[in-house]
Scaffold this motif. Structure first.
Motif, short mmCIF file in Angstrom:
data_model
loop_
_atom_site.label_atom_id
_atom_site.label_comp_id
_atom_site.label_asym_id
_atom_site.label_seq_id
_atom_site.Cartn_x
_atom_site.Cartn_y
_atom_site.Cartn_z
N LEU A 62 57.70 39.71 28.48
CA LEU A 62 58.36 39.22 29.70
C LEU A 62 57.34 38.85 30.77
N LEU A 63 56.29 39.66 30.90
CA LEU A 63 55.26 39.36 31.89
C LEU A 63 54.55 38.05 31.54
N SER A 64 54.22 37.90 30.25
CA SER A 64 53.56 36.66 29.80
C SER A 64 54.46 35.45 30.06
N ALA A 65 55.75 35.62 29.76
CA ALA A 65 56.70 34.52 29.95
C ALA A 65 56.81 34.15 31.43
N LEU A 66 56.82 35.16 32.28
CA LEU A 66 56.91 34.90 33.73
C LEU A 66 55.67 34.14 34.22
N ILE A 67 54.50 34.60 33.78
CA ILE A 67 53.25 33.92 34.18
C ILE A 67 53.27 32.49 33.65
N PHE A 68 53.72 32.34 32.41
CA PHE A 68 53.79 31.01 31.79
C PHE A 68 54.68 30.08 32.62
N HIS A 69 55.87 30.56 33.00
CA HIS A 69 56.79 29.70 33.74
C HIS A 69 56.30 29.42 35.16
N PHE A 70 55.60 30.40 35.74
CA PHE A 70 55.04 30.15 37.07
C PHE A 70 53.95 29.07 36.98
N SER A 71 53.11 29.16 35.95
CA SER A 71 52.06 28.15 35.81
C SER A 71 52.65 26.78 35.47
N VAL A 72 53.76 26.78 34.72
CA VAL A 72 54.44 25.51 34.42
C VAL A 72 55.03 24.91 35.70
N ALA A 73 55.54 25.77 36.58
CA ALA A 73 56.09 25.29 37.85
C ALA A 73 54.98 24.66 38.71
N VAL A 74 53.81 25.29 38.70
CA VAL A 74 52.71 24.80 39.54
C VAL A 74 52.09 23.54 38.94
N TRP A 108 63.37 29.79 37.36
CA TRP A 108 64.57 30.54 37.69
C TRP A 108 65.53 30.62 36.50
N ALA A 109 65.68 29.50 35.80
CA ALA A 109 66.63 29.49 34.67
C ALA A 109 66.18 30.45 33.58
N PHE A 110 64.90 30.40 33.24
CA PHE A 110 64.42 31.26 32.16
C PHE A 110 64.24 32.70 32.62
N SER A 111 63.89 32.90 33.89
CA SER A 111 63.80 34.27 34.42
C SER A 111 65.16 34.95 34.36
N SER A 112 66.21 34.15 34.58
CA SER A 112 67.55 34.74 34.59
C SER A 112 67.96 35.26 33.20
N ALA A 113 67.30 34.75 32.17
CA ALA A 113 67.61 35.23 30.81
C ALA A 113 66.76 36.45 30.44
N MET A 114 65.72 36.70 31.23
CA MET A 114 64.78 37.78 30.86
C MET A 114 65.37 39.19 30.99
N PRO A 115 66.20 39.48 32.00
CA PRO A 115 66.80 40.82 32.05
C PRO A 115 67.59 41.13 30.77
N SER A 116 68.24 40.12 30.21
CA SER A 116 69.01 40.33 28.97
C SER A 116 68.07 40.69 27.82
N ALA A 117 66.94 39.97 27.75
CA ALA A 117 65.97 40.26 26.69
C ALA A 117 65.45 41.69 26.84
N TYR A 118 65.19 42.07 28.08
CA TYR A 118 64.72 43.44 28.33
C TYR A 118 65.77 44.46 27.88
N PHE A 119 67.02 44.19 28.26
CA PHE A 119 68.09 45.16 27.96
C PHE A 119 68.27 45.33 26.45
N ILE A 120 68.32 44.21 25.74
CA ILE A 120 68.53 44.28 24.28
C ILE A 120 67.37 45.03 23.63
N SER A 121 66.18 44.71 24.11
CA SER A 121 64.99 45.37 23.54
C SER A 121 65.01 46.87 23.83
#
Lengths: 182, 266
Positions: free
Chosen positions: B227-239, B248-261
């Motif tokens: 999740l941390l790597s994905a967040l950094i990835f999306h932030f760098s993609v935004a920049v 925002w769209a992909f971050s919103s899916a990350m809590p679900s990934a965390y929960f399932i895991s």
């Protein structure tokens, strides 16, 4: 109690079914150009089945620029002008021109691939949505009151030199401005 | 974190993304008028059901310039309700109306859409499913679906790059950056000068996209790395790529990934 449990099972079963179908469709549409993917895309006018291949296998390596010029009422031609595709400077926070630029990009990409693949009369491309959309956009925003006709060009460009126009891909005929005679 | 906290975080993150998208549309309203690039008079010809009667009249009414502004306003309002976790009459109403507006937006924009729009629809649809029933199992299923789409999005993107020679060689990554639309001039100059670095970076992206999502199946703490790597990835993609709403769209899916895991694999 049993009827409530039965109702719950039906609801859960239905939701699992919808999600399973969505996942299967997601798998299939990744194989762009296949018959199955085309069928699903045609059945998905709402655009809810995602394509996750992002910039692969062949990413966009250039931009498209649309240039236009006018033929004035005295018969003379103006110089080519470019459709400005602006950036805001804080695009990583809010990027209002993103959709505009993407729309230009989509129109040009679809149009250019149509030119390359079309086997029908070249004049038919004048009836294609991208052609009409670009022409309508330009001819509705005429800045010169003396303009009688308008012509547009699609060209590639690169960010390495902001004003560098790469290759001219297409040059349209002249069309009357503010006219429906496309 | 409980499943309700996960759902709340999800709806807050997705709401931020939707509000940003709406503000962006409001800032280019001129393009939705006659002669704009999103002029409905032209774009409606893209689909049979918007071109032909009887549905044509309905969509012409919905997508008239003034009504489209109303749709954006409704979308902002429902997103604010989601963000503030306020329910109007019933909690399913706000996400349902928001979903309807998102789908109308997809129909309205026959051109100009992106992957974040699709992830947003997936997340909001699942919120509708969650709030439409009070069944706990349904909440788990909806959250699992969001997590599975997030998983698929990275793995499919990675595999699509892996089978592409230009991506494996780093050429595609370099050349992508020479476009103004999605590129970054300084990054292009750097990658163009250092082609071995471009190759290694490109392969790193491919490896991360394919391998890191599988950390979900190892539970915590491994999922944090994903999740941390994905967040950094999306932030760098935004920049670098100016794709701000992906964050925002992909971050919103990350809590679900965390929960399932955390819930099923720890």
């Amino acid at each position: 109690m049993p009827s409530i449990l039965h109702k719950e099972t039906i609801v859960i079963g239905f939701i699992v079914g919808v999600y399973a179908l969505w996942i299967v469709c997601t798998f299939i549409v990744q194989f762009k150009g296949t018959k199955a993917a085309t069928i699903i895309n045609n059945l998905d006018p709402l655009g809810v089945v995602p394509v996750w291949t992002f910039f692969a296998p062949h990413p966009l390596t250039h931009d498209f620029q649309i240039l236009y010029r006018y033929k004035l009422s005295d018969g003379s031609e103006t110089s080519w002008r470019i459709i400005h595709q602006p950036f805001s400077g804080i695009d990583f926070i809010i990027n209002p021109h993103k959709r505009y630029r993407k729309a230009i990009l989509d129109h040009c990409s679809i149009f250019c691939s149509t030119i390359l693949t079309t086997t029908t009369d070249p004049n038919d491309i004048k009836l294609s949505l991208p052609y009409i959309a670009i022409l309508y956009h330009i001819s509705s925003n005429v800045s010169n009151p003396l303009a009688d006709e308008v012509q547009f060009t699609i060209a590639t460009s690169y960010n390495t030199d902001k004003n560098h126009i790469g290759k001219v891909v297409f040059v349209s005929n002249y069309h009357k401005v503010n006219s429906n005679e496309y | 974190m409980s499943i309700d906290s996960i759902i709340l975080l999800t709806q807050r993150l997705v709401a931020i993304g939707i509000i940003i998208q709406c503000l962006e549309s409001l800032l280019i309203l001129k393009q939705y008028k006659a002669g704009g690039i999103f002029d409905w008079e032209i774009l409606r010809t893209a689909r049979k059901f918007t071109l032909n009667a009887p549905t044509r009249n309905l969509f012409d009414f919905i997508f008239s310039y003034n009504n489209y502004i109303v749709i954006i306003a409704i979308q902002i309002t429902t997103s604010l309700l989601l963000f503030l976790n306020l329910s109007a009459i019933h909690p399913v109403i706000a996400p349902s109306i928001c979903l309807l507006c998102l789908i109308l937006n997809n129909i309205r924009h026959t051109v100009g859409t992106e992957g974040s729009d699709q992830m947003t629809v997936i997340v909001v649809f699942s919120l509708v499913v969650i709030y439409a029933t009070s069944i706990l199992t349904v909440k788990y299923i909806a959250v699992a679906f969001i997590a599975s789409q997030l998983f698929l999005s990275y793995v499919i993107a990675g595999i699509a790059k892996l089978i592409s020679e230009p991506w494996r060689s780093g050429k595609a990554f370099t050349e992508l950056n020479q476009s103004e639309s999605f590129g970054h001039k300084k990054l292009f100059s750097f990658l163009n000068r250092n082609q071995r670095t471009a190759k290694h970076l490109s392969r790193l992206i491919i490896s991360m996209e394919i391998i890191l999502p599988f950390l979900m199946f190892l539970g915590t703490p491994y999922v944090y790395l994903f999740l941390l790597s994905a967040l950094i990835f999306h932030f760098s993609v935004a920049v670098t790529m100016k794709l701000n709403c992906f964050l925002w769209a992909f971050s919103s899916a990350m809590p679900s990934a965390y929960f399932i895991s955390a819930h099923f694999f720890s």
